[in-house]
Design an enzyme around this catalytic site. Structure first.
Site, PDB file in Angstrom:
ATOM      1  N   LYS A  40       0.868  -1.218  -0.022  1.00 30.82           N
ATOM      2  CA  LYS A  40      -0.084  -0.108  -0.141  1.00 30.82           C
ATOM      3  C   LYS A  40       0.982   1.079  -0.050  1.00 30.82           C
ATOM      4  O   LYS A  40       1.984   1.368   0.440  1.00 30.82           O
ATOM      5  CB  LYS A  40      -1.101  -0.105   1.211  1.00 30.82           C
ATOM      6  CG  LYS A  40      -0.590  -0.177   2.472  1.00 30.82           C
ATOM      7  CD  LYS A  40      -1.686  -0.162   3.575  1.00 30.82           C
ATOM      8  CE  LYS A  40      -0.919  -0.615   4.878  1.00 30.82           C
ATOM      9  NZ  LYS A  40      -1.630  -0.797   5.933  1.00 30.82           N
ATOM     10  N   SER A  92      -2.508  10.996  -5.024  1.00 33.46           N
ATOM     11  CA  SER A  92      -2.483  11.623  -3.671  1.00 33.46           C
ATOM     12  C   SER A  92      -2.743  13.046  -3.825  1.00 33.46           C
ATOM     13  O   SER A  92      -2.446  13.847  -4.657  1.00 33.46           O
ATOM     14  CB  SER A  92      -1.127  11.356  -3.083  1.00 33.46           C
ATOM     15  OG  SER A  92      -1.000  11.917  -1.664  1.00 33.46           O
ATOM     16  N   ILE A 140      -4.901   1.317 -13.973  1.00 31.31           N
ATOM     17  CA  ILE A 140      -5.155   2.731 -13.749  1.00 31.31           C
ATOM     18  C   ILE A 140      -5.448   2.604 -12.080  1.00 31.31           C
ATOM     19  O   ILE A 140      -5.705   1.511 -11.476  1.00 31.31           O
ATOM     20  CB  ILE A 140      -6.635   2.775 -14.271  1.00 31.31           C
ATOM     21  CG1 ILE A 140      -7.608   2.067 -14.093  1.00 31.31           C
ATOM     22  CG2 ILE A 140      -6.279   3.305 -15.772  1.00 31.31           C
ATOM     23  CD1 ILE A 140      -9.185   2.301 -14.708  1.00 31.31           C
ATOM     24  N   THR A 159      -8.210   3.929  -9.152  1.00 32.83           N
ATOM     25  CA  THR A 159      -9.726   3.900  -8.935  1.00 32.83           C
ATOM     26  C   THR A 159     -10.268   4.938  -9.705  1.00 32.83           C
ATOM     27  O   THR A 159      -9.724   6.220  -9.728  1.00 32.83           O
ATOM     28  CB  THR A 159     -10.002   4.053  -7.109  1.00 32.83           C
ATOM     29  OG1 THR A 159      -9.530   5.019  -6.892  1.00 32.83           O
ATOM     30  CG2 THR A 159      -9.590   2.730  -6.781  1.00 32.83           C
ATOM     31  N   GLY A 175      -7.124  -3.008 -12.892  1.00 29.04           N
ATOM     32  CA  GLY A 175      -8.426  -2.489 -12.919  1.00 29.04           C
ATOM     33  C   GLY A 175      -9.415  -3.774 -13.252  1.00 29.04           C
ATOM     34  O   GLY A 175      -9.639  -4.142 -14.482  1.00 29.04           O
ATOM     35  N   GLY A 195      -5.995  -6.308  -7.998  1.00 26.30           N
ATOM     36  CA  GLY A 195      -6.524  -5.354  -6.763  1.00 26.30           C
ATOM     37  C   GLY A 195      -7.597  -5.852  -5.856  1.00 26.30           C
ATOM     38  O   GLY A 195      -7.563  -6.806  -5.028  1.00 26.30           O
TER      39      GLY A 195
END
Ligand SMILES: Cc1cc2nc3c(=O)[nH]c(=O)nc-3n(C[C@H](O)[C@H](O)[C@H](O)COP(=O)(O)OP(=O)(O)OC[C@H]3O[C@@H](n4cnc5c(N)ncnc54)[C@H](O)[C@@H]3O)c2cc1C
Ligand SMILES: Cc1cc2nc3c(=O)[nH]c(=O)nc-3n(C[C@H](O)[C@H](O)[C@H](O)COP(=O)(O)OP(=O)(O)OC[C@H]3O[C@@H](n4cnc5c(N)ncnc54)[C@H](O)[C@@H]3O)c2cc1C
Ligand SMILES: Cc1cc2nc3c(=O)[nH]c(=O)nc-3n(C[C@H](O)[C@H](O)[C@H](O)COP(=O)(O)O)c2cc1C
Ligand SMILES: Cc1cc2nc3c(=O)[nH]c(=O)nc-3n(C[C@H](O)[C@H](O)[C@H](O)COP(=O)(O)O)c2cc1C
Ligand code: FES
Ligand code: FES
Lengths: 296, 317, 317, 296
Positions: free
Chosen positions: B46, B131, B194, B196, B247, B269
Site C-alpha cells: 500500500k 494523492s 489505472i 480507482t 483494474g 487489486g
C-alpha cells in the site's frame, strides 16, 4: 492478527434450515471446524462464479460439530442481496468459505461467573462461548434481546445451557419489554458475575461496557463493523481502539478484533477518526518519532 | 509444454506477470496466510507515507455492481515502521517488494524515494500520483501533468539508479496520453494504470453517501473496460514504455486481455477481497489459457491487439 | 397511501421520474411490445441526425461485468423519416416524446432543433454532445466546453421557446462542473448525464478488440457509481438546474439513489436490453420503496443526500 | 418486425437433459408456445436477479408441445458464461424468457420439395420447420453437418421425419467427411428440391446461398449475429441486407430477421458497412431526398 491460520475452502452445504426469523446453514469444513475458537467468524463469497457481488459476507460461527470430518454452522437474517442469495442455497451446493477468522474470546483461567449479553443475530457467537465456558466450570448466565420474540436468538438453547436466561424484547412479546441493559444490572447482581461478554450493535455494546465498568468487572465485546474482505487486506472495518500504550489506533475489526476489551473501544468516536488517533490529521504536532515507530 | 511466464518491464525482469495492486494486499502478512507470496511476480505495498496516517473514518467501503467503492485514505504506519517491520518481513518470505509511495508534496515523495533506496531489497518504486496536492487545493497531482512530472522527476532523482520508478496514473484525467508522456519525459521507467475511478454510492435508507466523506474510488471488474482502454491508448502512443495494467483483473483471461492491450504485467487489486488466493489462481488459469491456445511465451501477447486491430474509434454514442 | 410521483424539471412537469435513455429504446415500437409507453415519464429517442446513418460495422456490442460496451454509431433514419414515421407513431401511443439530436456541426444541430420545433408534440430536446466534431479532428463537442456551449446556444435559439432544451453530458471530461455551467450559461434548461464512458474489451480468442473500431462506450450498473458522483457534484454546484440522471439504473432503489444525489428524473438505458419491461417494473419498485419508507412525494428526495452529508472528499487512493 | 407480439415471462424449468454434445432445456411457457412459428427464437436472461450478465442469450426454439398449457424446448452448447450458467439449471428453477422473437421461415403454399441444411446447433430451428412443411405435404430432405458425430444435431430425429437425411462431419465420424455444401448438390438433384432452408454459420450460409442460386431455386437463411437484447432495441445485431428497392440497409437480425432470403444478404460484406449502404459515410453523395425518406 490471530496466530491461527485460517483456511479457504469450497465447502458443500449440508443443511439449510429456517429457525425463527433466521436461516441456519451448515457446511462441511473440516479445516475450519478443527481450528475454531469461540468468537471467530467465517467470510463467505456470495453469488456464484461470475458474481456481481465482490465483497464477502461475514458470519459468526454458531456451532462446530465433528460429523463428516468437521461441520460449521452459521445463522443469519436476510438483510440485503448477499444474505438473500444465501437463503436460497440448497444442500450439496458449494460455498466458498474462509475461516476461522478474527480474534476469539479470551477465556478465563479460573471457573468464574460469566454473563453473556447478546442482541438479535449478534448473539450467535455466544453459544459456542457458553459451551467453552461451561467446559471450564464457569457459571454462565444469558441476557438476550431482540425486537420481537422471533428475533431473540435460540432462547431455548440458552435456557438449556445456562444457569439463567433473561430475555428482553422491544415489544414485550418475550421476557421484559425494553433493552438488555434494563435487566443486566439485576442479572449481574443475582449471578455475582465476574466477567461480561457481549455481542450486538455498537450502541448496545457501549451501554453494556459502561455498566460493566460501573461494576468494575472486565468486559469483552465483539464489534460489528461493515466488512468487505474479512481477512484484513481491505482496511475497511476500522474502529478507534486504545492500545496498551494509551494510543488510539484505527484497528481493523476483522483481524485486530472482532473481540476487544470493552473499555478499549472508543464507542463515542465510532464512525470518526478521533483527533488524537495515531496519524490523524495534525497528529504529528502531538506525536513524535517514538510513536511513529509503533504505528500501523 | 509449460509456457514461459517471464516478462520484462524495461530492465526489470519478473518471473511472471501477476502482481498485487497497491493497497489491496495489506502489509503482505494477511495475504500470505492464503497464498505463497514468493510465487507472485511482485508484491506492491500500500502507498507508504512519511508520517503514519489514520486514514478516513468508517464506513470506508460499499459494494457496487461488479465493483467496490472505497475511501480508505492511505491508512498506514509511515516510512519508519514500514522499513523496520513490513519490508524486512516481505523480503524474509522471498517476495519481490515493489513499494508504492504517496507524499503531500514533491519533497515528501523525494524523501520516501531516498529512504527506500537506502534499504536493501526494494525492486521497484511506484509513484502514486492520486494523492491530494495541498498546494493545489487538494486536487491530486495527476490532475496537472506538470505537477505530476515534477513529482516523478524528484523521485527518479532521489531513487537509486538501479530501482525502476513507475508512475501510477488514474483514468479520470483530461488527457491521459499527455500525462503519461510527461511522466516518461520526467524519468519514469514505466507506468502503472489505472487507479480507482471517482464514484459515489448513496444509501437509500440513511439518505447519505455510503462511504464517509461522500466520494470514493471505484475498482473491480466493473472498471475493467475503462482500464483496458487506457492501457491500449497509452501503449499505442508510447509503445516502448512498459505498463503494469490493472483494474478489475479477476481471472487468467483478464490478464491476457491486459497483455493484448499493451501491458507487460498486471496487478490484482480488489479481486483479492473476494478471493485472497486470487494471484496464484489467476496464474494457474493464465497458464491453462496459454496451453489451450498453444502460446509458448506469455510475452508474445504483449500489445498483440494492436497488430491486428484498426485505429480506436470514438467513445460515446 | 399512493405516493405522488410527479416531478418538475424546470417548467416541464412529468407524471413520474422514469424516462428511457437515448438510443436504448429503439424507435419506441420495439419497446411498446413489452410495456405501455404512455405510462413512462418520457420516451427519449435515439439521437436523430440530419441524414440517415448506417452506423458502425458489427460486432457492435460486448458484455462486460455488470455492463455492456457498445459502438452503434448513431444508426438511424435521419430527421425526415423520423418526423414522418417515428414521431407520429410515438404520439399516437400517448408517449411524451423527448427527442435527442446529434449533429456533425453547430448548423446541423440548429437545423434539427428547427425541424423538431415545427412538428407538434416534441416535449423536450436533448442535445447529445458526445457526437464527434469534424472541426476538431473527431473529438466530441463535450471535450471542449466552448464548442459544447456554441451547440447548446444554437439549439436553444432555433428551438421553439416552450420546448425545454437539455444538454447531455459525458462523465469523462476534464471539468464536468465547468462544462455543465457553460451549457447552462448558453441556455440549457437542464442537463442529462451521463453518456457512456470510454472503454474497450479485447477478445482473448481473436486477439482483437471485441467491438469493431476498438473503443466503445461502457454503460450499465457498472458505471452507476460514476454517474451518481457526477450528478452529486453538478447538483452541488448548480442546485437550481434540473438534472436527468442516468447510468446503470436497473431498480426502483437505483432511481432513489439518483434522486437523492440531485437528479429530478432518471433514464433507464441498457437495463432495457436485459429487461424490456424495466421502466414500468422500476416504477412499481419505486412506489413500493416510497411506501415502505413513508415518503409521500417523490420530489422530496431530490438532492436530499446533500442536506445531511459532508463535503465530497478526494476520489482515488 | 414480426406482427406476432412476443411475451416476456418467468417460466419454470420442466426438464434439463443432455443430448450428445448439447443441453436441452424445456420450460413451461404457454404464451410463447401458442404464438410460435418455426424459425423463431427466444431470449433468455442469465445469472439470476443481480446478475453481472446484462445481455440476453438467444436460442432457436427447437420444439413446442401442448403439455402444461404449452412448453418450449431449446438446445444449446456451452460456449461462455451464460450457457455455462444455463447448463446448471435444475427443474423448477425459473427462467426469464422472451419469445417468440424474429421473423419466422416463410412456408410455401404448395406441397413442394424442401431441402433443410443445418450446421451444428444451428440446425435446431429446422426441426419444427420440417414438421410444419410435412403438415403441408412437402417433401423434406435434411443435410446436417458438424465437427464430429456428437456435434451433428438430432441425427435420429432427422432420419425419422425426413425423406432422406445426409450427414457430413469434419472428421468423417458420421456420414461424409467434409462440409454440407460438398453433398448439397447431390441431394438437390436426387430430391428435385424446389426450396432450400438453411441455418448455421455465415460462411456456410453464403455457400449454400450460392449453390441455390446456381440451381435457380429460392433459399431462406437464418443468420447468426451476436445479439444482446433480441428485441430490436440495442441495434447490435446488424447485417447488410438488400431491400426490395435494391438499397442496402444495416438490418437487425433479431427483428428484421433472423430469416432472410439468401440472395438479399451481402455475405461478403458481413462485419462491414458497405460503402453503398443507406447512410454509410459519404452515402449522401450517391443518395438523395427520396431515399432518405425511406431510410431506417
Ligand atoms: C464479525 C461479524 C459477525 C457477524 N455475524 C453475523 C451472524 O452471525 N449472523 C448475521 O445474520 N449477521 C452477522 N453479521 C452481519 C452480517 O455480516 C451482515 O448482515 C451481512 O454481511 C449482510 O449482507 P447482505 O448481503 O445481506 O447485505 P448488503 O447490504 O448487500 O451487504 C453489502 C456489504 O456490506 C457488508 N455488510 C452489510 N451489513 C453488515 C454488517 N452489519 N456487518 C458487517 N458487514 C456488513 C456485507 O458484508 C457486504 O460486504 C456479522 C457481522 C460481523 C462484522
Ligand atoms: C437467432 C439465433 C439463434 C440461436 N440459436 C441457438 C441454439 O438454438 N442453440 C445454441 O447453442 N446456440 C444458438 N445461438 C447462439 C447462442 O446465442 C450463443 O451460443 C450464446 O448466446 C452464447 O452465450 P454464452 O453466454 O455462452 O457466451 P458469451 O460469449 O458469454 O456471450 C456474450 C454475449 O454475446 C452473445 N453471443 C455470443 N455468441 C453468440 C452467437 N453465436 N450468436 C448470438 N449471440 C452471441 C450472447 O448472447 C451474449 O449476449 C443462436 C444465435 C442466434 C443469433
Ligand atoms: C481499498 C483500496 C485501497 C487502495 N489503496 C491504494 C494505494 O494505497 N495506493 C495506490 O496507488 N492505489 C491504491 N488502490 C488502487 C489499486 O491499487 C488499483 O489501482 C485499483 O483498485 C484498480 O484495480 P482493481 O480494480 O483490481 O482493484 C486502492 C484500491 C482499493 C480498492
Ligand atoms: C447501445 C446504446 C446506444 C446509445 N445511443 C445513444 C444515443 O443515440 N444518444 C445518446 O445521447 N446516448 C446514447 N446512449 C447512451 C445512453 O443514453 C445512456 O446515456 C448510457 O447508456 C448510460 O445509461 P445506462 O447505463 O442506463 O445504459 C446509448 C447507449 C447504448 C448502450
Ligand atoms: S474487512 Fe477487510 S480489512 Fe477488515
Ligand atoms: S439484439 Fe438487440 S437489436 Fe438485435
Amino acid at each position: 492478527m490471530s496466530d491461527v491460520r485460517p483456511v479457504q475452502m469450497s465447502s458443500p452445504v449440508l443443511t439449510v434450515r429456517q429457525v425463527d426469523a433466521y436461516h441456519a446453514i451448515t457446511v462441511v469444513a473440516p479445516g475450519i471446524a478443527e481450528r475454531f475458537r469461540s468468537g471467530q467468524f467465517i467470510a463467505v463469497a456470495v453469488g456464484g462464479e461470475h458474481s456481481a457481488m465482490l465483497t464477502r459476507r461475514v458470519f459468526a460461527i454458531h456451532e462446530v460439530k465433528p460429523d463428516y470430518g468437521g461441520t460449521v454452522e452459521f445463522l443469519f437474517a436476510v438483510r440485503g442481496r448477499g444474505t438473500a442469495w444465501l437463503a436460497e442455497r440448497r444442500s450439496r451446493d458449494l460455498l466458498d468459505v474462509i475461516g476461522p477468522l478474527g480474534r476469539p474470546f479470551p477465556l478465563p483461567r479460573d471457573p468464574v461467573n460469566c454473563v453473556l449479553v447478546g442482541g438479535g443475530s449478534g448473539s450467535a457467537p455466544l453459544f459456542p462461548l457458553a459451551h467453552a465456558l461451561r467446559r471450564r466450570g464457569c457459571r454462565v448466565d444469558f441476557v438476550l434481546g431482540g425486537a420481537t420474540a422471533s428475533r431473540v436468538f435460540s432462547a431455548l438453547t440458552a435456557r438449556r445451557i445456562a444457569e439463567s436466561a433473561t430475555f428482553t424484547t422491544d415489544d414485550g412479546s418475550l421476557g421484559t419489554r425494553g433493552r438488555v441493559t434494563d435487566v443486566l444490572a439485576r442479572v449481574i447482581d443475582e449471578a455475582c458475575s465476574d466477567v461480561v461478554y457481549a455481542c450486538g450493535p455498537m450502541p448496545m455494546l457501549r451501554e453494556v461496557t459502561a455498566m460493566a465498568m460501573r461494576y468494575g468487572i472486565p468486559v469483552q465485546v465483539s464489534v460489528e463493523e461493515t466488512m468487505a474482505c474479512g481477512t484484513g487486506i481491505c482496511m475497511s472495518c476500522v474502529v478507534p481502539v486504545v492500545g496498551e500504550d494509551g494510543i488510539t489506533r484505527m484497528a481493523r475489526a476483522c483481524v485486530d478484533g472482532p473481540v476487544f476489551r470493552g473499555e478499549r473501544v472508543r464507542f463515542d468516536d465510532v464512525g470518526t477518526v478521533p483527533f488524537d488517533a495515531l496519524g490523524a490529521p495534525g497528529w504529528k504536532a502531538r506525536g513524535g518519532e517514538d510513536r511513529a515507530r509503533e504505528a500501523g | 509444454m509449460i509456457p514461459d511466464l517471464r516478462v520484462r518491464l524495461g530492465e526489470w525482469e519478473l518471473a511472471n506477470p501477476v502482481m498485487t495492486a497497491a493497497g489491496c494486499a495489506g502489509s503482505g502478512r494477511e495475504l500470505a496466510r492464503f497464498c505463497d507470496i514468493s510465487r507472485i511476480g511482485a508484491v506492491v505495498t500500500k502507498s507508504v507515507t512519511v508520517e503514519p496516517r489514520a486514514g478516513r473514518p468508517a464506513p470506508r467501503i460499499a459494494e457496487t455492481p461488479s465493483g467496490v467503492l472505497s475511501a480508505v485514505g492511505l491508512q498506514g504506519p509511515g516510512i519508519d515502521v514500514f522499513l523496520q517491520r513490513d519490508l524486512p518481513w516481505l523480503l524474509s518470505r522471498g517476495a519481490r517488494a515493489a513499494v508504492s509511495v504517496a507524499g503531500g508534496g514533491v519533497d515528501e515523495y523525494a524523501l520516501l524515494a531516498r529512504r527506500l533506496s537506502e534499504a536493501p531489497g526494494v525492486t521497484m518504486i511506484e509513484v502514486n500520483l492520486s494523492s491530494p496536492d495541498p498546494a493545489r487545493g487538494g486536487r491530486h497531482f495527476a490532475a496537472d501533468a506538470a505537477a505530476a512530472a515534477r513529482v516523478v522527476a524528484a523521485v527518479r532523482e532521489a531513487a537509486r539508479a538501479d530501482i525502476p520508478v513507475f508512475a501510477k496514473l488514474p483514468a479520470d484525467v483530461a488527457d491521459l496520453v499527455g500525462l503519461a508522456g510527461e511522466c516518461v519525459a520526467a524519468g519514469a521507467d514505466g507506468l502503472a494504470m489505472i487507479n480507482t475511478v471517482r464514484g459515489m454510492v448513496v444509501d437509500v435508507d440513511t439518505r447519505r453517501p455510503a462511504v464517509a466523506g461522500g466520494m470514493g474510488g471505484l475498482s473491480g471488474p466493473a472498471i475493467r473496460p475503462i482500464a483496458v482502454a487506457c492501457v491500449y491508448q497509452v501503449h499505442a502512443a508510447l509503445p516502448e514504455v512498459p505498463i503494469v495494467g490493472m483494474g478489475g483483473v479477476r481471472t487468467g483471461a483478464d490478464v491476457m486481455e491486459f497483455l493484448l492491450a499493451g501491458a507487460s504485467a498486471v496487478a490484482v487489486g480488489s479481486a483479492l477481497f473476494h478471493d485472497p488466493s486470487a494471484c496464484l489462481r489467476v496464474l494457474r488459469e493464465l497458464e491453462r489459457e496459454l496451453v489451450d491456445r498453444g502460446v509458448e511465451r506469455v510475452d508474445a501477447l504483449i500489445g498483440a491487439a494492436h497488430h491486428t486491430a484498426g485505429a480506436p474509434g470514438a467513445a460515446a454514442e
